[in-house]
Design an enzyme around this catalytic site. Structure first.
Site, PDB file in Angstrom:
ATOM      1  N   ASP A  89      -1.162  -3.039  -1.196  1.00 23.38           N
ATOM      2  CA  ASP A  89       0.159  -2.638  -1.685  1.00 23.38           C
ATOM      3  C   ASP A  89       1.120  -2.859  -0.512  1.00 23.38           C
ATOM      4  OD1 ASP A  89       2.202  -1.028  -3.088  1.00 23.38           O
ATOM      5  OD2 ASP A  89       1.729   0.470  -1.567  1.00 23.38           O
ATOM      6  N   ASP A  97       4.997  -1.335  -0.214  1.00 30.17           N
ATOM      7  CA  ASP A  97       5.875  -0.200   0.149  1.00 30.17           C
ATOM      8  C   ASP A  97       5.093   1.091   0.337  1.00 30.17           C
ATOM      9  OD1 ASP A  97       8.076  -1.821  -2.016  1.00 30.17           O
ATOM     10  OD2 ASP A  97       8.454  -1.557   0.111  1.00 30.17           O
TER      11      ASP A  97
HETATM   12  C1  XBP Z   1       7.197   0.365  -4.563  1.00 30.16           C
HETATM   13  C2  XBP Z   1       8.188   0.308  -5.653  1.00 30.16           C
HETATM   14  C3  XBP Z   1       9.379  -0.603  -5.499  1.00 30.16           C
HETATM   15  C4  XBP Z   1      10.202  -0.168  -4.286  1.00 30.16           C
HETATM   16  C5  XBP Z   1      11.598  -0.741  -4.326  1.00 30.16           C
HETATM   17  O1  XBP Z   1       6.438  -0.806  -4.659  1.00 30.16           O
HETATM   18  O2  XBP Z   1       8.021   0.977  -6.658  1.00 30.16           O
HETATM   19  O3  XBP Z   1      10.159  -0.457  -6.673  1.00 30.16           O
HETATM   20  O4  XBP Z   1      10.367   1.251  -4.339  1.00 30.16           O
HETATM   21  O5  XBP Z   1      11.537  -2.152  -4.434  1.00 30.16           O
HETATM   22  P1  XBP Z   1       4.867  -0.851  -4.124  1.00 30.16           P
HETATM   23  P2  XBP Z   1      12.389  -2.889  -5.574  1.00 30.16           P
HETATM   24  O6  XBP Z   1       4.063  -1.191  -5.367  1.00 30.16           O
HETATM   25  O7  XBP Z   1       4.862  -1.919  -3.072  1.00 30.16           O
HETATM   26  O8  XBP Z   1       4.535   0.516  -3.555  1.00 30.16           O
HETATM   27  O9  XBP Z   1      13.788  -2.302  -5.539  1.00 30.16           O
HETATM   28  O10 XBP Z   1      12.334  -4.344  -5.209  1.00 30.16           O
HETATM   29  O11 XBP Z   1      11.666  -2.565  -6.867  1.00 30.16           O
HETATM   30 MG    MG Z   2       3.383   1.732  -2.424  1.00 29.40          MG
END
Ligand code: XBP
Ligand code: MG
Length: 238
Positions: free
Chosen positions: A26, A28
Site C-alpha cells: 500500500d 499512503d
Molecule cells: C489512501 C487513500 C487515498 C488518499 C488520498 O490510499 O484512501 O484516497 O487518502 O489520495 P492508500 P487521492 O490505499 O494508498 O492507503 O486524493 O489521490 O485519493
Molecule cells: Mg494506506
C-alpha cells in the site's frame, strides 16, 4: 475494540515476509505518512476554490473511512445539507488542484519513507522477491512520492502498480489486489500485503492475501484482528 491479531514475534513476522514470493505495498500511511500532506493539500484546494471548508485532523481522520479523495470530497459535501450543489466537474477540478499541491508538498522532501521501508525494499530485492503496489491514490501521487524518495527510476523495481482509478471499486473492495494477483500470476497465499488501515486490510483479506499491518498516524486504533502481523513500523522486521 476487537482483540488484536494473535501477537506473533517479530522474527515470525520477518519469516512471513521472507517466505513470500511477492510483497504488495500500500502507499499512503504504509510507505510514508502522507495523509497529513493530503489533508493540507485538500485544505489548500478548498481555499483556492473559494470554499470556507477546512478539514482539521479530527475531521480528516473520520473522512478517511472514505477511500479516494474525490469520494471523500463528495461525502463531506453531502453532509453539509445547506451547501450549494457540487458537480462532478467541480469535484474533479478541486481534486486536480489538491493533487497538484500535494505533489509540490512531497517535492519539498518533508515526507520521507517510514522507518524500515527502504531496508525492506533492498532486502526483498536481494532475495529476488517480486514487488508490487496496490493503492487507492493516483499514479501521479505514487510517482511524486517515490521519485523523491527512491529516485526517478523507482518504478523499475515494481513489477505491477495498480492505483485507485485503475479499478472499478476502491478499497475496501478487493479489486486492486485481484488485479495485482492477475498481473503477477501468483496465488494469494504466495504473497503478503503490507497495509496501514482497516480498509486496506479488508481489501487484501477479501482477496485472501495474508496481511502485515504497519500502524500509521490516522489509523492506529483501527481493528486489525484479521491481520497476520501488526507492527508499529517495518523497522521491527530487523
Ligand atoms: C489512501 C487513500 C487515498 C488518499 C488520498 O490510499 O484512501 O484516497 O487518502 O489520495 P492508500 P487521492 O490505499 O494508498 O492507503 O486524493 O489521490 O485519493
Ligand atoms: Mg494506506
Amino acid at each position: 475494540m476487537q482483540a488484536e491479531a494473535p501477537a506473533i514475534a517479530p522474527c515470525d513476522a520477518a519469516e512471513l515476509i521472507r517466505r513470500a514470493a511477492a510483497l504488495i505495498f500500500d502507499i499512503d500511511g504504509t510507505l510514508a505518512e502522507t495523509e497529513e500532506l493530503h489533508r493540507q493539500a485538500f485544505n489548500y484546494a478548498f481555499v483556492r476554490h473559494g470554499l470556507d471548508w477546512q478539514w482539521d485532523r479530527a475531521v480528516y481522520k473520520d473522512l478517511l473511512r472514505v477511500t479516494g479523495g474525490k469520494e471523500r470530497i463528495r461525502v463531506f459535501h453531502g453532509r453539509l445539507k445547506i451547501a450549494a450543489p457540487l458537480s462532478d466537474a467541480n469535484i474533479a477540478e478541486l481534486h486536480r488542484i489538491k493533487t497538484a499541491h500535494y505533489a509540490e508538498l512531497v517535492e519539498t522532501g518533508c515526507c520521507p519513507l517510514r522507518p524500515g521501508v527502504t531496508g525492506l525494499l533492498i532486502a526483498a530485492k536481494a532475495r529476488g522477491q517480486r514487488l508490487a503496489i496496490a493503492t487507492t491514490t493516483s499514479h501521479g501521487n505514487i510517482d511524486a512520492l517515490l521519485s523523491r524518495a527512491l529516485g526517478t527510476r523507482w518504478s523499475a523495481d515494481f513489477e505491477a502498480i495498480v492505483a485507485g482509478d485503475d479499478v472499478e471499486h476502491k478499497k475496501p473492495a478487493p479489486d486492486v489486489y485481484f488485479e495485482i494477483l492477475a498481473r503477477l500470476k501468483l496465488k494469494a497465499s504466495d504473497c503478503v500485503a503490507i497495509e496501514d488501515s482497516a480498509n486496506g486490510l479488508i481489501a487484501a483479506s477479501r482477496a485472501k492475501i495474508p496481511v502485515l499491518i504497519t500502524r500509521s498516524m490516522f489509523f492506529r486504533d483501527d481493528d486489525f484482528s484479521a491481520a497476520r502481523v501488526v507492527l508499529d513500523d517495518l523497522s521491527e522486521l530487523g
